[in-house]
Design a protein around this motif. Sequence first.
Motif, PDB file in Angstrom:
ATOM      1  N   GLY A  78      -2.303  -0.942  54.339  1.00 50.96           N
ATOM      2  CA  GLY A  78      -3.102  -0.542  53.186  1.00 50.96           C
ATOM      3  C   GLY A  78      -2.265  -0.225  51.968  1.00 50.96           C
ATOM      4  O   GLY A  78      -2.578  -0.650  50.848  1.00 50.96           O
ATOM      5  N   VAL A  79      -1.172   0.515  52.177  1.00 48.79           N
ATOM      6  CA  VAL A  79      -0.307   0.884  51.056  1.00 48.79           C
ATOM      7  C   VAL A  79       0.406  -0.349  50.501  1.00 48.79           C
ATOM      8  O   VAL A  79       0.500  -0.533  49.276  1.00 48.79           O
ATOM      9  N   LEU A  80       0.904  -1.206  51.380  1.00 53.31           N
ATOM     10  CA  LEU A  80       1.580  -2.420  50.916  1.00 53.31           C
ATOM     11  C   LEU A  80       0.627  -3.296  50.096  1.00 53.31           C
ATOM     12  O   LEU A  80       1.013  -3.838  49.053  1.00 53.31           O
ATOM     13  N   ALA A  81      -0.615  -3.441  50.561  1.00 54.45           N
ATOM     14  CA  ALA A  81      -1.594  -4.247  49.829  1.00 54.45           C
ATOM     15  C   ALA A  81      -1.894  -3.635  48.465  1.00 54.45           C
ATOM     16  O   ALA A  81      -2.019  -4.341  47.455  1.00 54.45           O
ATOM     17  N   PHE A  82      -1.990  -2.309  48.419  1.00 54.30           N
ATOM     18  CA  PHE A  82      -2.253  -1.596  47.173  1.00 54.30           C
ATOM     19  C   PHE A  82      -1.101  -1.793  46.194  1.00 54.30           C
ATOM     20  O   PHE A  82      -1.298  -2.066  45.006  1.00 54.30           O
ATOM     21  N   PHE A  83       0.121  -1.687  46.686  1.00 53.88           N
ATOM     22  CA  PHE A  83       1.300  -1.870  45.833  1.00 53.88           C
ATOM     23  C   PHE A  83       1.476  -3.334  45.432  1.00 53.88           C
ATOM     24  O   PHE A  83       1.984  -3.620  44.347  1.00 53.88           O
ATOM     25  N   THR A  84       1.091  -4.250  46.318  1.00 54.80           N
ATOM     26  CA  THR A  84       1.164  -5.678  45.989  1.00 54.80           C
ATOM     27  C   THR A  84       0.280  -5.986  44.793  1.00 54.80           C
ATOM     28  O   THR A  84       0.682  -6.722  43.879  1.00 54.80           O
ATOM     29  N   GLU A  85      -0.914  -5.431  44.798  1.00 55.15           N
ATOM     30  CA  GLU A  85      -1.845  -5.669  43.689  1.00 55.15           C
ATOM     31  C   GLU A  85      -1.284  -5.144  42.379  1.00 55.15           C
ATOM     32  O   GLU A  85      -1.531  -5.709  41.313  1.00 55.15           O
ATOM     33  N   GLN A  86      -0.531  -4.057  42.434  1.00 53.98           N
ATOM     34  CA  GLN A  86       0.068  -3.465  41.221  1.00 53.98           C
ATOM     35  C   GLN A  86       1.411  -4.079  40.846  1.00 53.98           C
ATOM     36  O   GLN A  86       1.946  -3.784  39.775  1.00 53.98           O
ATOM     37  N   ARG A 111       2.568  -9.742  57.613  1.00 48.19           N
ATOM     38  CA  ARG A 111       2.023 -10.561  56.516  1.00 48.19           C
ATOM     39  C   ARG A 111       1.915  -9.751  55.226  1.00 48.19           C
ATOM     40  O   ARG A 111       2.212 -10.257  54.138  1.00 48.19           O
ATOM     41  N   SER A 112       1.503  -8.509  55.350  1.00 52.65           N
ATOM     42  CA  SER A 112       1.435  -7.648  54.165  1.00 52.65           C
ATOM     43  C   SER A 112       2.819  -7.451  53.554  1.00 52.65           C
ATOM     44  O   SER A 112       2.977  -7.433  52.328  1.00 52.65           O
ATOM     45  N   ALA A 113       3.826  -7.315  54.405  1.00 58.75           N
ATOM     46  CA  ALA A 113       5.200  -7.146  53.929  1.00 58.75           C
ATOM     47  C   ALA A 113       5.689  -8.403  53.211  1.00 58.75           C
ATOM     48  O   ALA A 113       6.341  -8.321  52.164  1.00 58.75           O
ATOM     49  N   ILE A 114       5.365  -9.565  53.756  1.00 65.54           N
ATOM     50  CA  ILE A 114       5.776 -10.826  53.127  1.00 65.54           C
ATOM     51  C   ILE A 114       5.098 -10.986  51.766  1.00 65.54           C
ATOM     52  O   ILE A 114       5.733 -11.366  50.771  1.00 65.54           O
ATOM     53  N   GLU A 115       3.806 -10.708  51.704  1.00 59.84           N
ATOM     54  CA  GLU A 115       3.089 -10.805  50.429  1.00 59.84           C
ATOM     55  C   GLU A 115       3.680  -9.833  49.411  1.00 59.84           C
ATOM     56  O   GLU A 115       3.786 -10.151  48.222  1.00 59.84           O
ATOM     57  N   TYR A 116       4.065  -8.669  49.884  1.00 63.01           N
ATOM     58  CA  TYR A 116       4.618  -7.652  48.984  1.00 63.01           C
ATOM     59  C   TYR A 116       5.945  -8.102  48.377  1.00 63.01           C
ATOM     60  O   TYR A 116       6.135  -8.017  47.153  1.00 63.01           O
ATOM     61  N   VAL A 117       6.877  -8.599  49.191  1.00 57.80           N
ATOM     62  CA  VAL A 117       8.182  -8.989  48.646  1.00 57.80           C
ATOM     63  C   VAL A 117       8.035 -10.149  47.667  1.00 57.80           C
ATOM     64  O   VAL A 117       8.813 -10.267  46.708  1.00 57.80           O
ATOM     65  N   GLY A 118       7.020 -10.990  47.902  1.00 63.28           N
ATOM     66  CA  GLY A 118       6.756 -12.054  46.941  1.00 63.28           C
ATOM     67  C   GLY A 118       6.239 -11.511  45.626  1.00 63.28           C
ATOM     68  O   GLY A 118       6.695 -11.897  44.549  1.00 63.28           O
ATOM     69  N   ALA A 119       5.289 -10.579  45.710  1.00 63.23           N
ATOM     70  CA  ALA A 119       4.685 -10.022  44.499  1.00 63.23           C
ATOM     71  C   ALA A 119       5.700  -9.307  43.628  1.00 63.23           C
ATOM     72  O   ALA A 119       5.671  -9.423  42.392  1.00 63.23           O
ATOM     73  N   VAL A 120       6.609  -8.559  44.245  1.00 63.29           N
ATOM     74  CA  VAL A 120       7.601  -7.800  43.451  1.00 63.29           C
ATOM     75  C   VAL A 120       8.882  -8.590  43.240  1.00 63.29           C
ATOM     76  O   VAL A 120       9.853  -8.088  42.677  1.00 63.29           O
ATOM     77  N   LYS A 121       8.895  -9.849  43.730  1.00 62.65           N
ATOM     78  CA  LYS A 121      10.037 -10.750  43.530  1.00 62.65           C
ATOM     79  C   LYS A 121      11.335 -10.135  44.054  1.00 62.65           C
ATOM     80  O   LYS A 121      12.347 -10.059  43.335  1.00 62.65           O
ATOM     81  N   ALA A 122      11.268  -9.698  45.300  1.00 61.23           N
ATOM     82  CA  ALA A 122      12.410  -9.031  45.926  1.00 61.23           C
ATOM     83  C   ALA A 122      13.457 -10.060  46.345  1.00 61.23           C
ATOM     84  O   ALA A 122      13.334 -10.707  47.388  1.00 61.23           O
ATOM     85  N   LYS A 123      14.498 -10.182  45.557  1.00 59.29           N
ATOM     86  CA  LYS A 123      15.544 -11.173  45.807  1.00 59.29           C
ATOM     87  C   LYS A 123      16.218 -10.963  47.161  1.00 59.29           C
ATOM     88  O   LYS A 123      16.601 -11.927  47.841  1.00 59.29           O
ATOM     89  N   ASP A 124      16.360  -9.703  47.572  1.00 57.58           N
ATOM     90  CA  ASP A 124      17.038  -9.404  48.834  1.00 57.58           C
ATOM     91  C   ASP A 124      16.275  -9.907  50.053  1.00 57.58           C
ATOM     92  O   ASP A 124      16.822  -9.933  51.166  1.00 57.58           O
ATOM     93  N   SER A 125      15.021 -10.297  49.866  1.00 60.11           N
ATOM     94  CA  SER A 125      14.219 -10.764  51.008  1.00 60.11           C
ATOM     95  C   SER A 125      14.375 -12.258  51.263  1.00 60.11           C
ATOM     96  O   SER A 125      13.899 -12.766  52.282  1.00 60.11           O
ATOM     97  N   ILE A 126      15.034 -12.992  50.355  1.00 63.03           N
ATOM     98  CA  ILE A 126      15.088 -14.460  50.458  1.00 63.03           C
ATOM     99  C   ILE A 126      15.664 -14.907  51.801  1.00 63.03           C
ATOM    100  O   ILE A 126      15.112 -15.790  52.470  1.00 63.03           O
ATOM    101  N   LYS A 127      16.751 -14.299  52.196  1.00 65.16           N
ATOM    102  CA  LYS A 127      17.410 -14.679  53.455  1.00 65.16           C
ATOM    103  C   LYS A 127      16.437 -14.550  54.629  1.00 65.16           C
ATOM    104  O   LYS A 127      16.383 -15.429  55.499  1.00 65.16           O
ATOM    105  N   TYR A 128      15.660 -13.485  54.656  1.00 66.34           N
ATOM    106  CA  TYR A 128      14.762 -13.226  55.787  1.00 66.34           C
ATOM    107  C   TYR A 128      13.531 -14.136  55.740  1.00 66.34           C
ATOM    108  O   TYR A 128      13.001 -14.517  56.783  1.00 66.34           O
ATOM    109  N   LEU A 129      13.127 -14.517  54.538  1.00 61.66           N
ATOM    110  CA  LEU A 129      12.038 -15.479  54.411  1.00 61.66           C
ATOM    111  C   LEU A 129      12.498 -16.861  54.887  1.00 61.66           C
ATOM    112  O   LEU A 129      11.745 -17.582  55.563  1.00 61.66           O
TER     113      LEU A 129
END
Length: 453
Positions: A78-86, A111-129
């Motif tokens: 829930g929190v990740l989805a809320f922060f993703t929207e913002q 899935r919520s975590a993946i959507e979140y790193v995409g929304a905030v453009k988290a460069k550090d997540s690229i390797k894990y994606l």
Amino acid sequence: MMQKIGVFLLLWLFTAFFLYSETGEKTLEEKQRDIIRYGTETEIANLIATLKNEKATYLNDELAQIAKDTKNVKIITGVLAFFTEQNRTGLESKAIELIQNRYDEQKEAVRSAIEYVGAVKAKDSIKYLQDILNTDDKSFLNSAIRALGKIIGSLPADEKKDIADYLINFYKTKEPVDDDKNAIIFALGESGLDDTIDFIADIATNPDERPFRKMTAMEALGQIKDQKGLNAIFKGIQDTDPNVRASAIAALGPFTGEKVDEAIISAFRDSFYKTRLAAAKAAGERKLAAAVPYLRFRAANDEVVAVKEASVRALGQIGNTEAVAALLDLFRQKNIQDQIKIVTAEMLLTHDAEKYGQEIIKSYQDAKQQKQKVLQAGLAKVLSEAKAHNLKNLARDLLASTDIVELSYGLQLAKNNNFTDLADMIKPLRDEKKYGSLARRAKETLETFGIRD
């Protein structure tokens, strides 16, 4: 002596009770913080829904902390989805941890975590994606590709190219399913790299390719906005599939040139409504003055409401004398649909709220008197978002209402225009018992005026 003590004791008890009744009652915000501290997953989910509806961010720090500390999947999700929207940063480490441990976590949270790193453009997540793409597990593949697509546009050119080459190679060698192919094409469009145009154009113009993939390719070429992609888009305009034609016209918005203008104007005559819709959007994006007569006609006569609305918005975007005159004529029509009248009012207010505000207020008042609820609410909403000094009387009328929605619009209008002399009308709205969540908006409005008592 005992009588004096008794009187003193009664006075003390009365005073204590009075103080408790005044200060013992928790504010709405304090109650909400207690929900975050001690509430169940359902209570926290309901709180997030309320905050989301009110577009409120004042509890973000507390929500971030509980998302970091808790093991409850529904709360984390829930929190990740809320922060993703913002697009709110702060939970990147938590999200990456969930992605790393995806086999030990519930799929919903990952899935919520993946959507979140995409929304905030988290460069550090690229390797894990990319790790997800390199495995045989397809559970999170599409989400990971889409997240990479959102991140890629924010990277330096050399890093963009590395990921783009990686995705093209994946497309060619891994035989992904249709949805994953579309996600890759979209991601390449997000990159904005002209190096990807040949690959995307081949898909867009391949006669054996499926229409929905050609549509995605057209959209990607429009995102890249490079003239090298125009030939493929022009071919798409001649496609036998109407959806491909519509996508090709929509892709022309960022481009320039006489041939582009002619193609957009011609698309207004297409019998398929999506092509006319795309033409209206492209004309607005390009501020194409030559399209104004066509947009005027479509706004007044098209059989599809979505085309009418897009035409009105395009006239607003163009905003020249002819376009504004068309909007004003349309607004004054007697049999205009409520939805179109509201959008037309929005465009006029955006262009010049000082000039057109009073006429729109008159329409709002007429709608209210005639109990035309949809039109009344819609005009009140667009008026509340306008900026003009001569809207103060409307703000005063809205703030004098007993209707919560109208009060909310009054606060918005006062805040937008810094009507500080309406503060005395706003102060009573801080009563949480009477006005609930509206009380916080009243406090925030007063705070923008510099009033915190």
